[in-house]
Enzyme design. Sequence first.
Site, PDB file in Angstrom:
ATOM      1  N   HIS A 247      33.365  38.444  39.391  1.00 53.68           N
ATOM      2  CA  HIS A 247      34.309  37.775  40.290  1.00 53.68           C
ATOM      3  C   HIS A 247      35.417  38.740  40.726  1.00 53.68           C
ATOM      4  O   HIS A 247      35.744  38.834  41.916  1.00 53.68           O
ATOM      5  CB  HIS A 247      34.895  36.563  39.553  1.00 53.68           C
ATOM      6  CG  HIS A 247      35.905  35.776  40.320  1.00 53.68           C
ATOM      7  ND1 HIS A 247      35.653  34.506  40.802  1.00 53.68           N
ATOM      8  CD2 HIS A 247      37.178  36.051  40.678  1.00 53.68           C
ATOM      9  CE1 HIS A 247      36.729  34.049  41.416  1.00 53.68           C
ATOM     10  NE2 HIS A 247      37.670  34.974  41.356  1.00 53.68           N
ATOM     11  N   GLU A 248      35.987  39.471  39.748  1.00 56.40           N
ATOM     12  CA  GLU A 248      37.093  40.375  40.075  1.00 56.40           C
ATOM     13  C   GLU A 248      36.613  41.595  40.864  1.00 56.40           C
ATOM     14  O   GLU A 248      37.313  42.073  41.755  1.00 56.40           O
ATOM     15  CB  GLU A 248      37.818  40.807  38.803  1.00 56.40           C
ATOM     16  CG  GLU A 248      38.389  39.672  37.968  1.00 56.40           C
ATOM     17  CD  GLU A 248      39.270  38.713  38.747  1.00 56.40           C
ATOM     18  OE1 GLU A 248      39.891  39.122  39.760  1.00 56.40           O
ATOM     19  OE2 GLU A 248      39.337  37.538  38.347  1.00 56.40           O
TER      20      GLU A 248
ATOM     21  N   HIS B 286      36.428  40.665  44.421  1.00 58.04           N
ATOM     22  CA  HIS B 286      37.742  40.685  45.081  1.00 58.04           C
ATOM     23  C   HIS B 286      38.032  42.055  45.686  1.00 58.04           C
ATOM     24  O   HIS B 286      38.549  42.157  46.809  1.00 58.04           O
ATOM     25  CB  HIS B 286      38.847  40.337  44.083  1.00 58.04           C
ATOM     26  CG  HIS B 286      39.173  38.879  44.002  1.00 58.04           C
ATOM     27  ND1 HIS B 286      39.553  38.138  45.100  1.00 58.04           N
ATOM     28  CD2 HIS B 286      39.186  38.035  42.945  1.00 58.04           C
ATOM     29  CE1 HIS B 286      39.790  36.885  44.719  1.00 58.04           C
ATOM     30  NE2 HIS B 286      39.562  36.802  43.427  1.00 58.04           N
TER      31      HIS B 286
ATOM     32  N   CYS C 176      39.360  30.169  41.364  1.00 62.72           N
ATOM     33  CA  CYS C 176      40.016  31.409  41.761  1.00 62.72           C
ATOM     34  C   CYS C 176      41.505  31.157  41.948  1.00 62.72           C
ATOM     35  O   CYS C 176      41.896  30.151  42.555  1.00 62.72           O
ATOM     36  CB  CYS C 176      39.409  31.921  43.067  1.00 62.72           C
ATOM     37  SG  CYS C 176      40.150  33.450  43.682  1.00 62.72           S
TER      38      CYS C 176
END
Length: 215
Positions: A169-170, A173, A127
């Site tokens: 993953h994004e 976030h 990351c």
Amino acid sequence: MTGRLENSSQDRRTRVQGRPVVSGPEAERGAVHRITVVGEDVLRRRCQEVTAFGTPELSRLVDDMFATNRVARGAGLAANQIGVDLQVFVWDITDDWGVRHVGHIVNPVLDEIPAEHRRLVDESEGCLSVPGPYRVVSRPDRAVVRGRDMDGAPLVTEGRGYFARCLQHETDHLHGRLYLDRLTRRERLAALREMAEAKDEVFARRAERAARLGK
């Protein structure tokens, strides 16, 4: 999300917003921002939905995110990683089959994949907001994310393999979650120690690349 290199012996067309193009775009526009680091509050809040589309401010944000992601050599970047509390992320990633995918999405929502169609894959993940360490994280090998583009048009993006990992993953976030949250406490503490040792060197490399690109 940090990037990785993929090898492919075949010539594949780049997909921009899911559509094949003859030549891929480059992040020439946009300003480079400082990337937020684990421990900063903006990374731990659910980001606000975008309500105004087709604005110069939103277009500039997307340009800046692409420029920042390029300098950091990332696979993807969420808005809160440059300190902006909005549900937007970008990606520029070469998948497991050698196809480059470039795009952005606003207000993304991941489809829930039924258990009988879900295959978990353990793979190394890093990351940009946790500079340095990579750790093995289990995620589904397929992802479908729905949202809108910067002009408000509906957008559906599907990824498999590493691209699917990037989309998940994004999206994490934008909900205030990091890949560190998917690790055991021991693994998480080890990753943070590794980050503390590596981050100055990582920041220096980013600054050098930004200067080389005139950013």
